[in-house]
Motif scaffolding. Structure first.
Motif, PDB file in Angstrom:
ATOM      1  N   ILE A 104       0.791  -1.389  -0.223  1.00  0.00           N
ATOM      2  CA  ILE A 104      -0.140   0.189  -0.099  1.00  0.00           C
ATOM      3  C   ILE A 104       0.819   1.153  -0.059  1.00  0.00           C
ATOM      4  O   ILE A 104       2.000   1.215   0.574  1.00  0.00           O
ATOM      5  N   HIS A 105       0.816   2.103  -1.032  1.00  0.00           N
ATOM      6  CA  HIS A 105       1.111   3.571  -0.736  1.00  0.00           C
ATOM      7  C   HIS A 105       0.100   4.452   0.147  1.00  0.00           C
ATOM      8  O   HIS A 105      -0.931   4.912  -0.194  1.00  0.00           O
ATOM      9  N   ALA A 106       0.891   4.842   1.271  1.00  0.00           N
ATOM     10  CA  ALA A 106      -0.229   5.717   2.124  1.00  0.00           C
ATOM     11  C   ALA A 106      -0.373   7.036   1.464  1.00  0.00           C
ATOM     12  O   ALA A 106       0.278   7.481   0.634  1.00  0.00           O
ATOM     13  N   PRO A 107      -1.259   7.785   2.190  1.00  0.00           N
ATOM     14  CA  PRO A 107      -1.527   9.273   1.619  1.00  0.00           C
ATOM     15  C   PRO A 107      -0.247   9.982   1.725  1.00  0.00           C
ATOM     16  O   PRO A 107       0.650   9.883   2.327  1.00  0.00           O
ATOM     17  N   TYR A 108      -0.352  10.962   0.560  1.00  0.00           N
ATOM     18  CA  TYR A 108       0.728  12.023   0.646  1.00  0.00           C
ATOM     19  C   TYR A 108       0.657  13.119   1.638  1.00  0.00           C
ATOM     20  O   TYR A 108       1.862  13.785   2.069  1.00  0.00           O
ATOM     21  N   TRP A 109      -0.535  13.159   2.398  1.00  0.00           N
ATOM     22  CA  TRP A 109      -0.497  14.126   3.542  1.00  0.00           C
ATOM     23  C   TRP A 109       0.042  13.560   4.869  1.00  0.00           C
ATOM     24  O   TRP A 109      -0.669  13.182   5.608  1.00  0.00           O
ATOM     25  N   ILE A 110       1.244  13.367   4.747  1.00  0.00           N
ATOM     26  CA  ILE A 110       1.770  12.902   5.900  1.00  0.00           C
ATOM     27  C   ILE A 110       3.079  13.905   6.292  1.00  0.00           C
ATOM     28  O   ILE A 110       4.034  14.168   5.340  1.00  0.00           O
ATOM     29  N   ASN A 111       3.158  14.180   7.648  1.00  0.00           N
ATOM     30  CA  ASN A 111       4.428  14.893   8.017  1.00  0.00           C
ATOM     31  C   ASN A 111       4.442  14.510   9.522  1.00  0.00           C
ATOM     32  O   ASN A 111       4.037  15.296  10.271  1.00  0.00           O
ATOM     33  N   LEU A 112       5.614  13.589   9.505  1.00  0.00           N
ATOM     34  CA  LEU A 112       5.672  13.227  11.061  1.00  0.00           C
ATOM     35  C   LEU A 112       6.625  14.077  11.806  1.00  0.00           C
ATOM     36  O   LEU A 112       6.947  13.994  12.885  1.00  0.00           O
ATOM     37  N   ASN A 113       7.257  15.059  11.003  1.00  0.00           N
ATOM     38  CA  ASN A 113       8.093  16.226  11.510  1.00  0.00           C
ATOM     39  C   ASN A 113       7.412  17.423  11.874  1.00  0.00           C
ATOM     40  O   ASN A 113       8.146  18.582  11.985  1.00  0.00           O
ATOM     41  N   ILE A 144      -1.563   6.722   8.570  1.00  0.00           N
ATOM     42  CA  ILE A 144      -0.803   5.457   8.382  1.00  0.00           C
ATOM     43  C   ILE A 144      -1.363   4.378   9.049  1.00  0.00           C
ATOM     44  O   ILE A 144      -1.329   3.190   8.648  1.00  0.00           O
ATOM     45  N   LEU A 145      -1.946   4.347  10.222  1.00  0.00           N
ATOM     46  CA  LEU A 145      -2.624   3.308  10.904  1.00  0.00           C
ATOM     47  C   LEU A 145      -3.770   2.768  10.260  1.00  0.00           C
ATOM     48  O   LEU A 145      -3.926   1.563  10.007  1.00  0.00           O
ATOM     49  N   ARG A 146      -4.435   3.784   9.597  1.00  0.00           N
ATOM     50  CA  ARG A 146      -5.497   3.241   8.925  1.00  0.00           C
ATOM     51  C   ARG A 146      -5.002   2.308   7.557  1.00  0.00           C
ATOM     52  O   ARG A 146      -5.660   1.409   7.553  1.00  0.00           O
ATOM     53  N   CYS A 147      -3.806   2.590   7.173  1.00  0.00           N
ATOM     54  CA  CYS A 147      -3.622   1.732   5.915  1.00  0.00           C
ATOM     55  C   CYS A 147      -3.092   0.531   6.505  1.00  0.00           C
ATOM     56  O   CYS A 147      -3.210  -0.553   5.930  1.00  0.00           O
ATOM     57  N   CYS A 148      -2.443   0.656   7.798  1.00  0.00           N
ATOM     58  CA  CYS A 148      -1.949  -0.856   8.386  1.00  0.00           C
ATOM     59  C   CYS A 148      -3.277  -1.706   8.545  1.00  0.00           C
ATOM     60  O   CYS A 148      -3.361  -2.963   8.586  1.00  0.00           O
ATOM     61  N   GLU A 149      -4.501  -1.104   9.123  1.00  0.00           N
ATOM     62  CA  GLU A 149      -5.428  -1.768   9.410  1.00  0.00           C
ATOM     63  C   GLU A 149      -6.267  -2.407   8.110  1.00  0.00           C
ATOM     64  O   GLU A 149      -6.131  -3.526   8.031  1.00  0.00           O
ATOM     65  N   VAL A 150      -6.262  -1.705   7.168  1.00  0.00           N
ATOM     66  CA  VAL A 150      -6.983  -2.066   5.697  1.00  0.00           C
ATOM     67  C   VAL A 150      -5.880  -3.256   5.208  1.00  0.00           C
ATOM     68  O   VAL A 150      -6.420  -4.238   4.759  1.00  0.00           O
ATOM     69  N   GLY A 151      -4.651  -2.782   5.244  1.00  0.00           N
ATOM     70  CA  GLY A 151      -3.554  -3.533   4.908  1.00  0.00           C
ATOM     71  C   GLY A 151      -3.574  -4.985   5.486  1.00  0.00           C
ATOM     72  O   GLY A 151      -3.146  -5.983   4.777  1.00  0.00           O
ATOM     73  N   THR A 152      -3.919  -5.074   6.894  1.00  0.00           N
ATOM     74  CA  THR A 152      -4.092  -6.206   7.439  1.00  0.00           C
ATOM     75  C   THR A 152      -5.085  -7.150   6.946  1.00  0.00           C
ATOM     76  O   THR A 152      -4.894  -8.243   6.631  1.00  0.00           O
ATOM     77  N   TRP A 153      -6.260  -6.677   6.654  1.00  0.00           N
ATOM     78  CA  TRP A 153      -7.290  -7.187   5.828  1.00  0.00           C
ATOM     79  C   TRP A 153      -7.086  -7.690   4.625  1.00  0.00           C
ATOM     80  O   TRP A 153      -7.407  -8.814   4.070  1.00  0.00           O
ATOM     81  N   LEU A 154      -6.091  -7.016   3.895  1.00  0.00           N
ATOM     82  CA  LEU A 154      -5.635  -7.079   2.471  1.00  0.00           C
ATOM     83  C   LEU A 154      -4.665  -8.281   2.437  1.00  0.00           C
ATOM     84  O   LEU A 154      -4.520  -8.988   1.503  1.00  0.00           O
ATOM     85  N   GLY A 155      -3.856  -8.272   3.556  1.00  0.00           N
ATOM     86  CA  GLY A 155      -2.599  -9.262   3.473  1.00  0.00           C
ATOM     87  C   GLY A 155      -1.558  -8.596   2.740  1.00  0.00           C
ATOM     88  O   GLY A 155      -0.759  -9.077   2.197  1.00  0.00           O
ATOM     89  N   ALA A 156      -1.479  -7.181   2.826  1.00  0.00           N
ATOM     90  CA  ALA A 156      -0.621  -6.353   2.333  1.00  0.00           C
ATOM     91  C   ALA A 156       0.753  -6.381   3.266  1.00  0.00           C
ATOM     92  O   ALA A 156       0.516  -6.628   4.334  1.00  0.00           O
ATOM     93  N   HIS A 157       1.858  -6.418   2.609  1.00  0.00           N
ATOM     94  CA  HIS A 157       2.967  -6.919   3.326  1.00  0.00           C
ATOM     95  C   HIS A 157       3.735  -5.413   3.751  1.00  0.00           C
ATOM     96  O   HIS A 157       4.620  -5.406   4.540  1.00  0.00           O
ATOM     97  N   ARG A 158       3.483  -4.390   2.975  1.00  0.00           N
ATOM     98  CA  ARG A 158       4.272  -2.978   3.047  1.00  0.00           C
ATOM     99  C   ARG A 158       3.261  -1.836   3.145  1.00  0.00           C
ATOM    100  O   ARG A 158       2.618  -1.907   2.449  1.00  0.00           O
ATOM    101  N   ILE A 159       3.555  -1.113   4.063  1.00  0.00           N
ATOM    102  CA  ILE A 159       2.894   0.472   4.116  1.00  0.00           C
ATOM    103  C   ILE A 159       4.076   1.313   3.602  1.00  0.00           C
ATOM    104  O   ILE A 159       4.715   1.740   4.396  1.00  0.00           O
ATOM    105  N   VAL A 160       3.873   1.850   2.558  1.00  0.00           N
ATOM    106  CA  VAL A 160       5.072   2.805   1.835  1.00  0.00           C
ATOM    107  C   VAL A 160       4.706   4.147   2.190  1.00  0.00           C
ATOM    108  O   VAL A 160       3.292   4.305   1.899  1.00  0.00           O
ATOM    109  N   PHE A 161       5.532   5.178   2.783  1.00  0.00           N
ATOM    110  CA  PHE A 161       5.082   6.421   2.963  1.00  0.00           C
ATOM    111  C   PHE A 161       6.135   7.316   3.077  1.00  0.00           C
ATOM    112  O   PHE A 161       7.190   6.872   3.200  1.00  0.00           O
ATOM    113  N   HIS A 162       6.037   8.732   2.602  1.00  0.00           N
ATOM    114  CA  HIS A 162       6.978   9.844   2.692  1.00  0.00           C
ATOM    115  C   HIS A 162       6.719  10.429   3.927  1.00  0.00           C
ATOM    116  O   HIS A 162       5.843  10.759   4.489  1.00  0.00           O
TER     117      HIS A 162
END
Ligand SMILES: [Zn+2]
Length: 261
Positions: free
Chosen positions: A63-72, A86-104
């Motif tokens: 999964i590629h997470a939303p662009y609107w991310i700034n952890l700084n 990011i956590l929402r991607c992890c949740e849906v990613g778990t249902w999907l069996g996705a192995h990576r959540i890519v993010f900037h």
């Protein structure tokens, strides 16, 4: 050594499974779902169905997470929202069996590179705690970014991996835009202990400041990447996601080059 090729983009919920079938027919074995403008697969049952289809067809999902991310960000609320996305991607990613959540991961803003690094590292630790608590299965994969004023140099991503145990995504188009060369040797040396390489690859238009936009992948560029990968990819699982304006067509060209050599 098998390389899994595949596009960025799965299409809408209603066409996801037929797209996966089409990718499978083309010989593609990976797909990165673009949640870049939000996690658009909302229902658990849809995600599970899509995940099952991908598994049956031998397609590895990320999964590629939303662009609107700034952890700084200086704004705590923005950091909180970034983590929520990011956590929402992890949740849906778990249902999907996705192995990576890519993010900037974020922007330097007015902060020093060191301070930025410490902030992002701290947030990734907190995200990892939450992922563990919630039993989410995908791994976080901060990506090398294509603009010199955006956090995500090779060293910064490599250090995050070392300091937090997170995954990573190496975007070679971004590397080219950021450093004006691919730096294959340096990168493969830095990540040599990892069994799995999650790579983004496509053509790119760039300036002094870095990335402008992706473009279709030149055949010569594909050759360069695959030649360099062939030296290091033994016993590794390599996934190459194409993010060009024609990600399916370009992935098929990459696959054809790979098979003909
Ligand atoms: Zn990328």
């Amino acid at each position: 050594m098998p390389i899994k090729f595949g596009p960025a983009g799965l299409g809408g919920v209603n066409e996801a499974i037929s797209n996966l079938e089409m990718y499978h027919k083309l010989g593609l074995k990976a797909c990165e779902i673009a949640f870049t403008y939000g996690a658009y697969i909302k229902k658990k049952e849809d995600a599970i169905k899509i995940g099952r289809a991908a598994k049956r067809l031998g397609i590895k999902l990320s999964i590629h997470a939303p662009y609107w991310i700034n952890l700084n960000s200086d704004d705590r609320e923005k950091v909180r929202k970034s983590k929520e996305r990011i956590l929402r991607c992890c949740e849906v990613g778990t249902w999907l069996g996705a192995h990576r959540i890519v993010f900037h991961p974020g922007y330097y803003g007015k902060k020093s590179k060191e301070e930025t690094y410490e902030n992002i590292k701290k947030q990734i630790w907190e995200l990892k705690e939450e992922i563990k608590d919630k039993k989410y299965t995908p791994k976080l994969a901060p990506e090398t970014t294509g603009k010199v004023n955006v956090f995500g140099s090779i060293d910064e991503i490599a250090s995050l991996v070392k300091d937090t145990g997170c995954g990573f995504c190496i975007d070679f188009a971004h590397i080219l835009a950021r450093y004006k060369k691919y730096k294959f040797k340096e990168i493969f040396e830095k990540f040599k202990n990892h069994k799995q390489l999650h790579i983004h690859f496509s053509g790119i238009v760039y300036s002094d400041k870095g990335e402008k936009h992706h473009k279709e992948t030149e055949r010569e560029e594909w050759k360069k990447l695959l030649k360099n990968l062939s030296k290091i990819s033994k016993n590794k699982e390599v996934i190459i996601i194409n993010e060009s304006p024609n990600p399916v067509g370009d992935s098929v060209i990459g696959l054809e080059f790979f098979q003909s050599n």
